[in-house]
Design a protein around this motif. Structure first.
Motif, PDB file in Angstrom:
ATOM      1  N   PHE A 233       1.003  -1.081   0.118  1.00  0.00           N
ATOM      2  CA  PHE A 233      -0.100   0.011   0.098  1.00  0.00           C
ATOM      3  C   PHE A 233       1.022   1.173  -0.131  1.00  0.00           C
ATOM      4  CE2 PHE A 233      -3.016  -3.073   1.894  1.00  0.00           C
ATOM      5  CZ  PHE A 233      -4.049  -2.924   1.116  1.00  0.00           C
ATOM      6  N   THR A 234       0.393   2.183  -0.425  1.00  0.00           N
ATOM      7  CA  THR A 234       0.948   3.668  -0.477  1.00  0.00           C
ATOM      8  C   THR A 234      -0.204   4.693   0.016  1.00  0.00           C
ATOM      9  OG1 THR A 234       2.023   5.411  -2.054  1.00  0.00           O
ATOM     10  CG2 THR A 234       0.577   4.060  -2.938  1.00  0.00           C
ATOM     11  N   PRO A 235       0.140   5.720   0.868  1.00  0.00           N
ATOM     12  CA  PRO A 235      -0.825   6.534   1.107  1.00  0.00           C
ATOM     13  C   PRO A 235      -1.156   7.588  -0.225  1.00  0.00           C
ATOM     14  CG  PRO A 235       1.061   6.872   2.574  1.00  0.00           C
ATOM     15  CD  PRO A 235       1.533   5.859   1.437  1.00  0.00           C
ATOM     16  N   HIS A 236      -2.225   8.003  -0.040  1.00  0.00           N
ATOM     17  CA  HIS A 236      -2.743   8.707  -1.193  1.00  0.00           C
ATOM     18  C   HIS A 236      -3.989   9.550  -0.624  1.00  0.00           C
ATOM     19  CE1 HIS A 236      -4.195   9.766  -5.207  1.00  0.00           C
ATOM     20  NE2 HIS A 236      -5.311   9.398  -4.957  1.00  0.00           N
ATOM     21  N   GLY A 237      -3.534  10.943  -0.348  1.00  0.00           N
ATOM     22  CA  GLY A 237      -4.349  11.798   0.256  1.00  0.00           C
ATOM     23  C   GLY A 237      -4.783  11.314   1.697  1.00  0.00           C
ATOM     24  N   ASP A 238      -6.038  11.321   1.768  1.00  0.00           N
ATOM     25  CA  ASP A 238      -6.542  10.915   3.159  1.00  0.00           C
ATOM     26  C   ASP A 238      -6.626   9.383   3.189  1.00  0.00           C
ATOM     27  OD1 ASP A 238      -6.409  13.580   4.281  1.00  0.00           O
ATOM     28  OD2 ASP A 238      -8.538  13.826   3.509  1.00  0.00           O
ATOM     29  N   SER A 239      -6.375   8.636   2.144  1.00  0.00           N
ATOM     30  CA  SER A 239      -7.059   7.303   2.025  1.00  0.00           C
ATOM     31  C   SER A 239      -5.641   6.484   1.555  1.00  0.00           C
ATOM     32  CB  SER A 239      -8.028   6.988   0.983  1.00  0.00           C
ATOM     33  OG  SER A 239      -7.449   7.668  -0.117  1.00  0.00           O
ATOM     34  N   ARG A 240      -5.708   5.519   0.667  1.00  0.00           N
ATOM     35  CA  ARG A 240      -4.420   4.894   0.274  1.00  0.00           C
ATOM     36  C   ARG A 240      -4.713   4.118  -0.948  1.00  0.00           C
ATOM     37  NH1 ARG A 240      -4.636  -0.831   4.105  1.00  0.00           N
ATOM     38  NH2 ARG A 240      -6.688  -1.648   3.520  1.00  0.00           N
ATOM     39  N   LEU A 241      -3.573   3.766  -1.608  1.00  0.00           N
ATOM     40  CA  LEU A 241      -3.759   3.003  -2.956  1.00  0.00           C
ATOM     41  C   LEU A 241      -2.993   1.784  -2.905  1.00  0.00           C
ATOM     42  CD1 LEU A 241      -3.607   5.857  -5.548  1.00  0.00           C
ATOM     43  CD2 LEU A 241      -5.698   4.335  -5.047  1.00  0.00           C
ATOM     44  N   ALA A 242      -3.268   0.833  -3.667  1.00  0.00           N
ATOM     45  CA  ALA A 242      -2.562  -0.706  -3.529  1.00  0.00           C
ATOM     46  C   ALA A 242      -1.768  -0.734  -4.794  1.00  0.00           C
ATOM     47  CB  ALA A 242      -3.169  -1.813  -3.134  1.00  0.00           C
ATOM     48  N   LEU A 243      -0.591  -1.252  -4.858  1.00  0.00           N
ATOM     49  CA  LEU A 243      -0.147  -1.702  -6.190  1.00  0.00           C
ATOM     50  C   LEU A 243      -0.765  -2.945  -6.268  1.00  0.00           C
ATOM     51  CD1 LEU A 243       3.494  -1.076  -5.215  1.00  0.00           C
ATOM     52  CD2 LEU A 243       2.518  -0.016  -7.089  1.00  0.00           C
ATOM     53  N   ILE A 244      -1.177  -3.361  -7.672  1.00  0.00           N
ATOM     54  CA  ILE A 244      -1.899  -4.240  -7.977  1.00  0.00           C
ATOM     55  C   ILE A 244      -1.076  -5.657  -7.771  1.00  0.00           C
ATOM     56  CG2 ILE A 244      -3.245  -3.245  -9.674  1.00  0.00           C
ATOM     57  CD1 ILE A 244      -1.860  -4.554 -11.962  1.00  0.00           C
ATOM     58  N   PRO A 245      -1.678  -6.672  -7.099  1.00  0.00           N
ATOM     59  CA  PRO A 245      -1.252  -8.079  -7.240  1.00  0.00           C
ATOM     60  C   PRO A 245      -1.241  -8.735  -8.409  1.00  0.00           C
ATOM     61  CG  PRO A 245      -3.391  -8.136  -6.159  1.00  0.00           C
ATOM     62  CD  PRO A 245      -3.065  -6.565  -6.340  1.00  0.00           C
ATOM     63  N   THR A 246      -2.283  -8.672  -9.517  1.00  0.00           N
ATOM     64  CA  THR A 246      -2.488  -9.098 -10.388  1.00  0.00           C
ATOM     65  C   THR A 246      -3.342  -8.215 -11.137  1.00  0.00           C
ATOM     66  OG1 THR A 246      -3.704 -10.935 -11.556  1.00  0.00           O
ATOM     67  CG2 THR A 246      -4.082 -10.180  -9.530  1.00  0.00           C
ATOM     68  N   ALA A 247      -3.306  -8.056 -12.739  1.00  0.00           N
ATOM     69  CA  ALA A 247      -4.214  -7.362 -13.311  1.00  0.00           C
ATOM     70  C   ALA A 247      -5.780  -7.799 -13.381  1.00  0.00           C
ATOM     71  CB  ALA A 247      -3.661  -7.414 -14.926  1.00  0.00           C
ATOM     72  N   GLU A 248      -5.794  -8.841 -12.817  1.00  0.00           N
ATOM     73  CA  GLU A 248      -7.286  -9.182 -12.628  1.00  0.00           C
ATOM     74  C   GLU A 248      -7.789  -8.032 -11.854  1.00  0.00           C
ATOM     75  OE1 GLU A 248      -9.725 -12.039  -9.566  1.00  0.00           O
ATOM     76  OE2 GLU A 248      -7.759 -12.399  -9.808  1.00  0.00           O
ATOM     77  N   VAL A 249      -7.400  -7.550 -10.902  1.00  0.00           N
ATOM     78  CA  VAL A 249      -8.136  -6.192 -10.170  1.00  0.00           C
ATOM     79  C   VAL A 249      -8.681  -5.429 -11.077  1.00  0.00           C
ATOM     80  CG1 VAL A 249      -7.767  -4.839  -8.353  1.00  0.00           C
ATOM     81  CG2 VAL A 249      -6.693  -7.245  -8.171  1.00  0.00           C
TER      82      VAL A 249
END
Length: 442
Positions: A233-249
């Motif tokens: 995960f990486t912080p993104h403003g007041d929330s967070r984003l995740a690097l995809i574990p697979t392009a399925e997401v």
């Protein structure tokens, strides 16, 4: 994700199906007890709101009759209800969240004919819907034979000076690799070959999706909440984003909160992306070489279908993944995963396991899964049947690796290695390699 109404109507069947899954501990009685509390709160709220409305009318009537004492008494009752209703609404939200969270961690229910078993040792070799061992053998390349002892992929790569684990460790730590020169080009050629095959011969649309996604997308394809520890995960403003574990997401979530028309289905998409996994539950496993990395490239296939066609689409997707290995001349087998090894969101999974002569073992290179409407319910992804006025129905989703590029590189290096330290380039990859027929060597 499950519909609590379906569980209420099929409690015994639900319990029996959950018990087949590894770690399946949910019970219909526990879930229905939460739902009963939810229903009771809703009923009390409805009764209170009806009573408030009735009292409000009576207040108006009392005032019209200039009966101030009665009006004041009725207003006192309304005031009590006004205190109760907000608390009741808060209780309703709390129990709905409790029910949602309980349902969110229950794995999908597998098909009745998925083999029972505890773990990967109970998986069963699969020869196709109507196939046999003999027909499968004719479709697959034989195991290679060597006049020398074959090396493992990292021995081949390090000897060629084009696979550097020490440099990667300085940059990023363990479970990373730096590829250079001809091996880097070979890895790129594999990904391009797979994309071209799936888009020109298998009918998939190429997509370049974002590599960072929101929690909602990860919930939709069931990485959250159960597999949070496997994500970066990486912080993104007041929330967070995740690097995809697979392009399925990102691919599957393209139909999130959408209502498709039936003539848009099946929708088939493919993408070549980096994938990022913390491998939190794999300490000590496959620590040497490229088999289990925090970052790797993969060509993913995703299909969105109607319920009536998803099983047929599963077999088709398996064939698309197999075609990659067949055209590369790699020996492999297909395994029908048992109940103890099927992934969280799948109703059935086929694993393609490629032969690695350096390890003298089969290793998984692709998983192809049919999820039914499990993910669609989490994403609210639906379609409108053609020529019908009925409510939209949930789509079915499927995903499969077509294939894991890094593991395919491993397989090529091990299966095509030669005694002089060079690696023969498979025929289908030579156009992507500028006509090179071999790489490596001193």
């Amino acid at each position: 994700m499950f519909d609590i109404k379906w569980i209420r109507a099929n409690a015994e069947a639900f319990d029996a199906a959950v018990s087949r899954r590894k770690g399946g501990s949910a019970s219909a009685s526990e879930l229905l007890a939460i739902d009963d509390r939810r229903r009771e709160i809703i009923q009390r709220l409805n009764e209170a709101q009806e009573q408030r409305n009735a009292l409000s009318k009576q207040i108006g009537q009392a005032k019209a009759q200039k009966d101030e004492a009665k009006a004041q008494a009725l207003m006192a009752e309304v005031a009590q209800l006004k205190e109760f209703i907000p608390q009741g609404e808060a209780d309703e939200r709390a129990v709905e969240r409790e029910l949602h969270d309980a349902l969110a961690v229950i794995p999908n229910l597998v098909f009745d004919d998925v083999p029972d078993g505890a773990d990967e040792t109970d998986n069963v070799e699969y020869f196709g819907a109507n196939g046999t061992a003999e027909t499968a053998a004719r479709q697959r390349a034989p195991k290679p034979s060597f006049s020398f002892t074959p090396k493992e992929h990292y021995e081949v790569g390090v000897a060629a000076r084009d696979m550097d684990f020490e440099a990667a460790a300085k940059l990023s730590g363990s479970r990373f690799v730096v590829l250079k020169g001809q091996i880097a080009r070979l890895e790129r050629a594999l990904g391009q070959f797979m994309l071209d095959l799936h888009t020109t011969q298998h009918g998939y649309i190429e997509v370049q999706p974002p590599l960072l996604v929101r929690d909602e997308a990860l919930f939709g394809t069931n990485q959250l909440p159960k597999f949070e520890d496997d994500l970066f995960f990486t912080p993104h403003g007041d929330s967070r984003l995740a690097l995809i574990p697979t392009a399925e997401v990102p691919l599957t979530n393209l139909v999130r909160e959408a209502i498709l028309s039936e003539d848009e289905l099946p929708l088939r998409m493919t993408a070549l992306t980096p994938c990022f996994r913390s491998e939190a539950g794999s300490a000590g496993r496959d620590t040497r070489g490229m088999l289990r990395q925090h970052q790797f490239n993969k060509v993913e296939m995703v299909s969105i279908t109607t319920p009536e066609t998803s099983i047929e689409e599963h077999e088709r997707m398996l064939g698309c993944a197999e075609a990659v290995l067949q055209k590369l001349g790699l020996h492999y087998r297909v395994m029908d995963l048992c109940t103890g090894d099927v992934g969280f969101g799948a109703k059935r999974t086929y694993d393609l396991e490629v032969w690695l002569p350096g390890q003298n073992a089969y290793r998984e290179i692709s998983s192809v899964s049919v999820c039914g409407d499990f993910q669609a319910r989490r994403m609210d992804a639906r379609y409108r049947p053609a020529g019908e006025k009925q409510a939209p129905r949930f789509v079915h989703t499927l995903n499969g690796s077509g294939t894991a590029v890094g593991r395919c590189l491993i397989a090529v290096l091990e299966n095509y290695q030669q005694e002089d330290g060079t690696v023969r380039v498979p025929d289908v990859l030579q156009p992507y390699m500028g006509g090179l027929t071999a790489i490596g060597g001193q």
